[in-house]
Design a protein around this motif. Structure first.
Motif, PDB file in Angstrom:
ATOM      1  N   GLY A  92     -10.507  -2.164   8.658  1.00 43.44           N
ATOM      2  CA  GLY A  92     -10.201  -3.516   9.113  1.00 43.44           C
ATOM      3  C   GLY A  92      -9.541  -4.366   8.043  1.00 43.44           C
ATOM      4  O   GLY A  92      -8.626  -5.157   8.334  1.00 43.44           O
ATOM      5  N   ILE A  93      -9.992  -4.194   6.793  1.00 42.66           N
ATOM      6  CA  ILE A  93      -9.370  -4.940   5.685  1.00 42.66           C
ATOM      7  C   ILE A  93      -7.922  -4.497   5.484  1.00 42.66           C
ATOM      8  O   ILE A  93      -7.018  -5.321   5.271  1.00 42.66           O
ATOM      9  CB  ILE A  93     -10.195  -4.750   4.399  1.00 42.66           C
ATOM     10  N   VAL A  94      -7.676  -3.173   5.572  1.00 42.44           N
ATOM     11  CA  VAL A  94      -6.306  -2.663   5.424  1.00 42.44           C
ATOM     12  C   VAL A  94      -5.410  -3.179   6.548  1.00 42.44           C
ATOM     13  O   VAL A  94      -4.261  -3.593   6.316  1.00 42.44           O
ATOM     14  CB  VAL A  94      -6.330  -1.126   5.389  1.00 42.44           C
ATOM     15  N   ALA A  95      -5.923  -3.181   7.767  1.00 44.44           N
ATOM     16  CA  ALA A  95      -5.130  -3.682   8.888  1.00 44.44           C
ATOM     17  C   ALA A  95      -4.827  -5.168   8.733  1.00 44.44           C
ATOM     18  O   ALA A  95      -3.737  -5.634   9.115  1.00 44.44           O
ATOM     19  CB  ALA A  95      -5.874  -3.428  10.197  1.00 44.44           C
ATOM     20  N   GLU A  96      -5.764  -5.906   8.156  1.00 45.81           N
ATOM     21  CA  GLU A  96      -5.548  -7.341   7.958  1.00 45.81           C
ATOM     22  C   GLU A  96      -4.532  -7.624   6.859  1.00 45.81           C
ATOM     23  O   GLU A  96      -3.643  -8.469   7.025  1.00 45.81           O
ATOM     24  CB  GLU A  96      -6.876  -8.014   7.630  1.00 45.81           C
TER      25      GLU A  96
ATOM     26  N   TYR B  74       4.782  -3.146  12.673  1.00 47.13           N
ATOM     27  CA  TYR B  74       3.363  -3.136  12.336  1.00 47.13           C
ATOM     28  C   TYR B  74       2.461  -2.848  13.542  1.00 47.13           C
ATOM     29  O   TYR B  74       1.253  -2.699  13.392  1.00 47.13           O
ATOM     30  CB  TYR B  74       2.951  -4.481  11.735  1.00 47.13           C
ATOM     31  N   PHE B  75       3.059  -2.728  14.731  1.00 49.08           N
ATOM     32  CA  PHE B  75       2.233  -2.487  15.914  1.00 49.08           C
ATOM     33  C   PHE B  75       1.668  -1.063  15.933  1.00 49.08           C
ATOM     34  O   PHE B  75       0.472  -0.855  16.185  1.00 49.08           O
ATOM     35  CB  PHE B  75       3.046  -2.747  17.186  1.00 49.08           C
ATOM     36  N   VAL B  76       2.513  -0.092  15.703  1.00 49.89           N
ATOM     37  CA  VAL B  76       2.083   1.302  15.836  1.00 49.89           C
ATOM     38  C   VAL B  76       0.991   1.669  14.820  1.00 49.89           C
ATOM     39  O   VAL B  76      -0.060   2.202  15.214  1.00 49.89           O
ATOM     40  CB  VAL B  76       3.294   2.250  15.720  1.00 49.89           C
ATOM     41  N   PRO B  77       1.170   1.420  13.505  1.00 52.15           N
ATOM     42  CA  PRO B  77       0.069   1.766  12.584  1.00 52.15           C
ATOM     43  C   PRO B  77      -1.196   0.962  12.858  1.00 52.15           C
ATOM     44  O   PRO B  77      -2.314   1.470  12.669  1.00 52.15           O
ATOM     45  CB  PRO B  77       0.640   1.453  11.207  1.00 52.15           C
ATOM     46  N   GLY B  78      -1.045  -0.282  13.317  1.00 52.13           N
ATOM     47  CA  GLY B  78      -2.234  -1.060  13.641  1.00 52.13           C
ATOM     48  C   GLY B  78      -3.000  -0.483  14.817  1.00 52.13           C
ATOM     49  O   GLY B  78      -4.230  -0.416  14.809  1.00 52.13           O
ATOM     50  N   LEU B  79      -2.295  -0.022  15.862  1.00 49.91           N
ATOM     51  CA  LEU B  79      -2.946   0.593  17.012  1.00 49.91           C
ATOM     52  C   LEU B  79      -3.609   1.921  16.646  1.00 49.91           C
ATOM     53  O   LEU B  79      -4.663   2.275  17.188  1.00 49.91           O
ATOM     54  CB  LEU B  79      -1.925   0.799  18.134  1.00 49.91           C
TER      55      LEU B  79
END
Length: 434
Positions: free
Chosen positions: A77-81, A97-102
């Motif tokens: 979660g910290i990395v995604a933020e 940033y959508f694909v790596p976040g999903l």
């Protein structure tokens, strides 16, 4: 990922990639703090169980296994933020940033189910140990049923999360057309609702067992504190359910997903801390006794006789001078004031005279006739035999003088360990004049 309909995107504001509204760095700060706290508490727990109490069990194995996915969930979660900017609104997030976040969201779904289930299993394993030792058959059956339900729930939801899309890559592929996926909104609502219900089940299930224990007031306060922490973690689960519901009704997916992750991180880490606090008691009692002594040390159940003057006090031995006038196994509830004049003490039941170099048996000692009158009743006591010493003034070793009588004072010192529950039968003191 199914893209929102055009009617929703047309109402969005103009994207702001330069200076967008964000959640700030609160997720990173809280996540790092929780990860450090959980690591320290868990290390203390494992050390106490392995080397202090020698009681390392199945509940410790479960909590150690839960720590790994819970920490990974927090870090992801910290990395995604921070790296993929998943603390913004959906319309302010760059397309790359959508694909790596999903992809990280899919991994976190599996990690969350695994971590929360293992934490509950750890608490239930400890509760099963307690109910089995107490012989509570009904509670043991309830615990075993809860273990089976939570284990089955964990297995089913992990399998469903992995195969919710066929092929799996359709989960993070942005598409405006239909996809070969299950109803993801229904799956998300079901997994959050069932996890929250089982959270409350695990929190409230030990309540009957805890209330049935005859604990001192301070330990009851500690139990109430632990239940309060458990309720806090379950309340975070309720908040997570709310934001998960927002994900299914609001198209600002990125913004609401951060809130869901934040509440889930609080729930997982606080749950591990709550499950580990009781096992850390031996560590703090051994290495920080001055700080935690008043909280963990039970009250002394021995009632003090106020007619006996306290000489010394130690954790294992207490010394008194008996100044009472009667022999009784029941001690007064309130202190009795000492006589101002020692000569007014009641001497109707004197002790036998001291004989030098002679063992005195406290089990049965006849008393000869003396100047205070005959006393033929033997003194009985239920105390175990102990080594005792009678003290008198040095004048008893001097030769008697016919011209001037010598004063002789006898003091009986009794010892009792603090953990003895047998009441002391008081033996009256004597002051004799030769």
């Amino acid at each position: 990922m199914q893209l929102p309909p055009n009617s929703a995107t047309e109402s969005w504001p103009t994207p702001n990639y330069v200076n967008p509204e964000t959640r700030g760095h609160i997720g990173m700060a809280v996540g790092i703090l929780l990860a450090v706290m959980v690591t320290i508490i868990l290390a203390i727990r494992l050390y106490a169980r392995k080397w202090l109490t020698r009681g390392f069990g199945l509940d410790d194995v479960f909590i150690l296994l839960a720590y790994l996915p819970a920490t990974a969930y927090t870090i992801i979660g910290i990395v995604a933020e921070q790296k993929f900017h998943w603390n913004r609104h959906t319309w302010d997030l760059e397309l790359e940033y959508f694909v790596p976040g999903l992809q990280l969201i899919l991994v976190n779904q599996i990690l969350f189910n695994l971590a929360t289930s293992l934490t509950k299993l750890s608490i239930l394993a400890l509760l099963h140990r307690l109910t089995s030792a107490s012989g509570d058959r009904m509670m043991t059956i309830a615990v075993m049923a809860s273990i089976a339900i939570i284990s089955l729930n964990c297995f089913i939801f992990i399998i469903v999360s992995i195969f919710q899309c066929t092929p799996l890559w359709e989960f993070w592929e942005l598409s405006s057309g239909p996809q070969n996926c299950i109803d993801q909104d229904a799956h998300l609502r079901a997994i959050n609702l069932i996890n929250t219900l089982t959270d409350w089940l695990v929190v409230l299930l030990p309540l009957k067992t805890a209330l049935g224990l005859n604990l001192p007031a301070r330990q009851i306060s500690m139990v109430i504190f632990l239940f309060g922490v458990g309720v806090l973690a379950s309340s975070a689960g309720i908040a997570r359910c709310y934001f998960a519901w927002m994900l299914t009704t609001n198209f600002d997916t990125v913004w609401n997903n951060w809130s869901s992750w934040f509440c889930s991180a609080l729930e997982l880490n606080i749950g591990i801390i709550c499950a580990s606090i009781p096992a850390t008691k031996p560590f703090f009692s051994s290495y920080l006794p001055n700080v935690f002594e008043t909280t963990f040390r039970p009250h002394n159940s021995m009632t003090m006789d106020w007619n006996r003057k306290l000489l010394t006090q130690s954790p294992s031995l207490t010394t008194f001078i008996d100044q009472s006038s009667t022999s009784s196994t029941f001690l007064p509830q309130h202190p009795t004031p000492l006589l101002s004049n020692p000569q007014l003490a009641n001497l109707n039941k004197p002790l036998p005279p001291i004989v030098s170099n002679r063992h005195v048996d406290l089990e049965a000692q006849p008393v000869p006739v003396n100047e205070f009158g005959p006393y033929t009743r033997s003194i009985k006591t239920s105390l175990p035999q102990r080594a005792g010493v009678r003290f008198s003034d040095p004048c008893r070793n001097l030769p008697p003088s016919s011209s001037q009588p010598q004063d002789r004072t006898t003091i009986l010192i009794m010892y009792r360990a603090d953990n003895e529950s047998v009441p002391i039968q008081q033996i009256p003191s004597r002051a004799s004049f030769a």
